[in-house]
Design a protein around this motif. Structure first.
Motif, short mmCIF file in Angstrom:
data_model
loop_
_atom_site.label_atom_id
_atom_site.label_comp_id
_atom_site.label_asym_id
_atom_site.label_seq_id
_atom_site.Cartn_x
_atom_site.Cartn_y
_atom_site.Cartn_z
N GLU A 110 0.69 -1.12 -0.28
CA GLU A 110 -0.18 0.04 0.23
C GLU A 110 0.94 1.04 0.02
OE1 GLU A 110 -2.79 -0.27 3.14
OE2 GLU A 110 -4.00 -1.86 1.89
N ARG A 111 1.99 1.14 0.74
CA ARG A 111 2.68 2.33 0.75
C ARG A 111 3.48 2.75 -0.62
NH1 ARG A 111 5.99 0.99 6.24
NH2 ARG A 111 4.41 1.27 7.85
N LYS A 144 0.95 4.12 -3.23
CA LYS A 144 0.74 5.58 -2.96
C LYS A 144 1.94 6.35 -3.23
CE LYS A 144 -2.07 5.61 1.33
NZ LYS A 144 -1.78 5.16 2.66
N GLU A 145 3.14 5.86 -3.07
CA GLU A 145 4.43 6.67 -3.42
C GLU A 145 4.80 6.44 -4.85
OE1 GLU A 145 8.15 5.01 -1.11
OE2 GLU A 145 8.69 4.82 -3.31
N HIS A 186 2.23 6.49 -7.16
CA HIS A 186 1.31 7.40 -7.56
C HIS A 186 1.52 8.75 -7.43
CE1 HIS A 186 -1.77 4.92 -9.67
NE2 HIS A 186 -1.15 4.04 -8.94
N THR A 187 2.32 9.14 -6.41
CA THR A 187 2.51 10.50 -6.05
C THR A 187 3.67 11.04 -6.93
OG1 THR A 187 2.11 10.12 -3.78
CG2 THR A 187 3.20 12.10 -4.20
N LEU A 223 -2.40 -2.57 -6.89
CA LEU A 223 -1.81 -2.93 -5.61
C LEU A 223 -1.61 -4.29 -5.35
CD1 LEU A 223 -1.73 -1.57 -2.84
CD2 LEU A 223 -4.10 -2.32 -2.25
#
Ligand code: DC
Length: 227
Positions: free
Chosen positions: A154-155, A158-159, A161-162, A170
């Motif tokens: 999950e981390r 997010k990373e 996509h940022t 996922l």
């Protein structure tokens, strides 16, 4: 207070880089991300059109190339033969091959020697897989940082996509992390393993600030602080 070294090991996506960078900033130490060095070799191997299986050629190439790590406020910048590869080495094409490159004995020998040199002057926070076991076994503070596979995926999700470095789902990320864990833990040379004297920290339910605080607390206990 004299300078000392901090070794942070653990599996992919446990938050080592973020935490090591913050701890280094708080103590005025230099942060060294050793995974970036294996990624830099992988980048060069791909540039030269070699396959990770061509071990002799890969090791010869790594011995010819120049890797520079430049610490900066945004994190560590990575240069290969003068080319800034900081962003490119995070791409999934590199991630796909890096565990295989990191399992080659001649590559580990070369990079571990460079990493040992960096740690001689002390005041280093180094993260990787074999830092507490092989690179700086005499580090004053050793952490083995982990988190559940789901949390780590999950981390990463997010990373990615940022910073726009990936298109994986996922589920794909979870599979990829599990595959890399297995390769890193089962390789013959310097597998990912907690050093007997490393403090185990599970960051699954912890915030970044909590992990950083706990490490700074450990530094106080072990060596009386920083700076
Ligand atoms: O931390 P990372 O995902 O950037 O690491 C990339 C790869 O390099 C990973 O497959 C493990 C390997 N590695 C290693 O074998 N030893 C280290 N000290 C650091 C990374």
């Amino acid at each position: 207070m004299d300078k000392f070294n901090i070794a942070i090991d653990g599996p992919a996506g446990a938050g080592k880089s973020t935490i090591a960078r913050l701890v280094a900033g708080m103590l005025g130490f230099i942060y060294v991300d050793t995974g970036a060095m294996y990624r830099a070799v992988t980048w060069k191997v791909q540039q030269e059109g070699l396959h990770p299986n061509q071990e002799t050629e890969v090791v010869a190439l790594a011995n010819r190339m120049r890797i520079e790590l430049i610490p900066g406020p945004e994190g560590q910048q990575v240069f290969v033969d003068g080319v800034d590869v900081t962003k490119e080495i995070r791409m999934t094409t590199i991630t796909d091959d890096v565990s295989q490159i990191a399992s080659i004995g001649g590559i580990r020998q070369l990079l571990v020697a460079l990493q040992k040199q960096m740690a001689v002057a002390k005041g280093i926070v180094m993260d990787g897989r074999d830092i507490g076991t092989h690179v700086i076994p005499d580090a004053e503070v050793k952490i083995f940082l982990t988190a559940s596979v789901t949390e780590r995926a999950e981390r990463r999700f997010k990373e990615m996509h940022t910073n726009g470095t990936g298109t994986l789902t996922l589920e794909q990320l979870e599979q990829d992390i599990a595959r890399r864990d297995q390769m890193d833990q089962e390789r013959e040379i310097s597998p990912l393993k907690r050093a007997h004297d490393a403090v185990l920290m599970d960051s699954t339910a912890m915030t970044i600030a909590e992990v950083v605080d706990e490490i700074l607390g450990l530094c106080k206990d072990k060596v009386g602080g920083g700076k």
